[in-house]
Design a protein around this motif. Structure first.
Motif, PDB file in Angstrom:
ATOM      1  N   LEU A 330       4.335  11.188  23.943  1.00 11.82           N
ATOM      2  CA  LEU A 330       3.464  11.181  25.122  1.00 11.82           C
ATOM      3  C   LEU A 330       2.083  11.746  24.779  1.00 11.82           C
ATOM      4  O   LEU A 330       1.054  11.185  25.170  1.00 11.82           O
ATOM      5  CB  LEU A 330       4.103  11.988  26.255  1.00 11.82           C
ATOM      6  N   GLN A 331       2.056  12.853  24.038  1.00  9.89           N
ATOM      7  CA  GLN A 331       0.762  13.414  23.635  1.00  9.89           C
ATOM      8  C   GLN A 331       0.002  12.443  22.737  1.00  9.89           C
ATOM      9  O   GLN A 331      -1.214  12.290  22.855  1.00  9.89           O
ATOM     10  CB  GLN A 331       0.990  14.749  22.901  1.00  9.89           C
ATOM     11  N   HIS A 332       0.735  11.770  21.853  1.00  5.48           N
ATOM     12  CA  HIS A 332       0.109  10.764  20.981  1.00  5.48           C
ATOM     13  C   HIS A 332      -0.483   9.621  21.809  1.00  5.48           C
ATOM     14  O   HIS A 332      -1.626   9.194  21.572  1.00  5.48           O
ATOM     15  CB  HIS A 332       1.151  10.234  20.004  1.00  5.48           C
ATOM     16  N   SER A 333       0.270   9.137  22.811  1.00  3.08           N
ATOM     17  CA  SER A 333      -0.215   8.026  23.635  1.00  3.08           C
ATOM     18  C   SER A 333      -1.409   8.445  24.486  1.00  3.08           C
ATOM     19  O   SER A 333      -2.361   7.672  24.666  1.00  3.08           O
ATOM     20  CB  SER A 333       0.913   7.511  24.533  1.00  3.08           C
ATOM     21  N   ARG A 334      -1.387   9.658  25.011  1.00  6.02           N
ATOM     22  CA  ARG A 334      -2.537  10.154  25.780  1.00  6.02           C
ATOM     23  C   ARG A 334      -3.779  10.256  24.895  1.00  6.02           C
ATOM     24  O   ARG A 334      -4.888   9.908  25.299  1.00  6.02           O
ATOM     25  CB  ARG A 334      -2.220  11.529  26.392  1.00  6.02           C
TER      26      ARG A 334
END
Length: 513
Positions: A330-334
């Motif tokens: 999720l942090q990577h996608s954000r």
């Protein structure tokens, strides 16, 4: 006899009274009827006079209205006549002006005709002089006019071609320099403007307890509680000698989180038995599903992404419990979404579409069923299923070159994904897998004919291949670079991208004695 006479006289008197009464009533009724008739006639006469008066008033009113209408129509007709007269007057003035200009044009035409005749005569004289000069030049140079013209055109053509090639090379070099500078500037600005912390995920979680007595209650009699907990959550629970800690081991972080939350509630409540465990685990699953949906919704709100399908929003929330090479998905996608938006705005593209594609680019890693498809293709199919635009779907499917890129957003998503995953500190690999990957890179290159040495550098981001100049020519070196890169892409798994550089060196050595 006297009585009968009396009775007869009385009867006659009564009859006479009745007759007299009837005559009197008839006379009174007649006078009354006459009065009513006279009154009715008087009222009728009054009504007649009133109606005649109203009719006269109505007639006078209609007559006045008709006269007003006639006067209004006469005024309208008079106004129209005035306008027609004014237009007629203007038209007459314009006709006079046109006639005047027409006479002037006739005069000018005569003057121009005279001048044209003069010009034609001068052109004839110039042509004679030019022909005379050309014949004299032909005699002097020994060339005809056509031959001289052809030689001059050839000379000018060669000169123009040389100047154009130099100019093209100069423009090409300048464009390459500027493009490289601008690309580096955009990438650096994008990275500088996004600072996202990276959460490192493991395959185990540690559950802390207050004392070691709680371990026995968690295990239960003959291990019934721990077996029920493992069966309900699908997580391996390791109870060892580690003080005040229990280890939860599972590759699925969602199941691991359900087990951790369930244990926390069971320990806090104090009632630990198989029936209670199943109840708490089922309740925790529902709560975690709600939290996943809320996480997806909050992420979309934070990024300013609207109109996302609820199922895609739920998958975004599931990314919180998924990691890739130690990097939280999720942090990577954000981070990729923010990088895409910045880079798209710098390039003058649609930042909202780029941000949407960046957030959803790894959506294929978190489906419920996980079919046997590459995550990029699966993510593209999910996006198409839930109504995303073709630009977004193509960017998702092409960010690992699984399909052809058809929009400008696609390479931006691919580049930002590489920036987020390849920068130092973003991802983590254990030493053994790292060493194995490095050796496999070098081994793949050494398997080709003509390769002398291969070196994996830049933490496996670049592979330098040294070849024999006698066996490998320049064209073969380019082919070899492409073949090695394709083999690495098809046979290996790695974060980011690997640059393959083939080096062919020819050395001529002699000694002066």
């Amino acid at each position: 006899m006297d009585l009968i006479s009396i009775l007869i006289g009385a009867g006659v008197g009564v009859v006479a009274g009745v007759v007299i009464m009837m005559i009197l009533q008839k006379s009174a009724l007649k006078s009354k009827t006459e009065a009513i008739r006279k009154k009715a006639e008087d009222e009728g006469e009054a009504v007649k006079k009133d109606k005649i008066l109203q009719a006269k008033e109505k007639f006078l009113q209609l007559k006045e209205e008709h006269e007003n209408a006639v006067r209004q129509r006469e005024r309208t007709i008079q106004s129209a006549e005035d306008k027609i007269k004014a237009k007629e007057k203007t038209l007459n003035q314009k006709i006079e002006e046109v006639n005047r200009k027409s006479s002037e044009v006739d005069v000018l035409k005569k003057e121009i005709t005279a001048q044209l005749e003069t010009v034609e005569s001068k052109k004839a004289e110039v042509a004679k002089i030019h022909q005379k000069q050309v014949s004299e030049l032909s005699k002097i140079s020994g060339l005809t006019a056509e031959e001289a013209k052809k030689q001059m055109m050839e000379a000018l053509k060669d000169e123009a071609r040389t100047a154009a090639l130099a100019h093209i090379k100069e423009i090409s070099d300048e464009a390459k320099i500027n493009a490289s500078r601008e690309a580096k500037k955009i990438v650096v600005q994008s990275i500088q403007r996004v600072a996202t912390e990276q959460a490192i995920e493991n395959s185990v979680s540690v559950f802390n307890i207050e004392n070691d007595e709680m371990k026995g209650r968690i295990i239960g009699r003959e291990g019934r509680n721990i077996r029920a907990l493992e069966a309900a959550t699908g997580v391996e629970i390791i109870v060892d000698d580690t003080p005040e800690a229990i280890i939860l081991s599972c590759f699925d972080s969602i199941r691991r989180e359900i087990a951790r939350l369930s244990l926390h509630q069971l320990v806090s409540d104090g009632r630990i038995h198989p029936a209670r465990i199943e109840e708490v685990v089922a309740k925790t699953k529902r709560q975690l599903e709600e939290e996943i949906i809320e996480t997806g919704r909050r992420t979309c709100v934070d990024l300013g992404i609207h109109g996302l399908h609820p199922e895609l929003m739920r998958m975004v929330g599931r990314m919180k419990y998924r990691s890739s090479y130690g990097q939280n998905l999720l942090q990577h996608s954000r981070e990729v979404a923010n990088l895409c938006a910045i880079m798209a705005s710098e390039l003058g593209l649609n930042a909202k579409v780029a941000k949407r594609a960046g957030l959803l680019h790894d959506i294929g890693k978190v489906p419920d069923d996980e079919p046997e498809l590459p995550h990029a293709i699966l993510g593209m199919k999910l996006a198409e299923k839930y109504g995303e635009k073709p630009d977004v779907c193509n960017a998702i499917g092409a960010h690992h070159d699984e399909i052809e890129m058809t929009t400008m957003i696609s390479p931006i998503v691919q580049v930002c994904d590489a920036i987020s995953g390849a920068r130092p500190g973003a991802r983590r690999e254990i030493a053994e897998s790292y060493i194995k990957r490095i050796k496999e890179l070098e081994t793949i290159a050494l398997g080709f004919d003509g390769v002398v040495q291969s070196y994996a550098i830049q933490a496996g981001r670049e592979l330098r291949v040294m070849v024999e100049s006698e066996k490998v020519n320049d064209q073969r070196a380019e082919e070899l670079s492409f073949i090695i890169s394709q083999k690495i892409q098809n046979e290996m798994t790695y974060p980011g991208q690997v640059k393959v550089t083939v080096i062919r060196e020819k050395r001529a050595v002699n000694y002066a004695k």
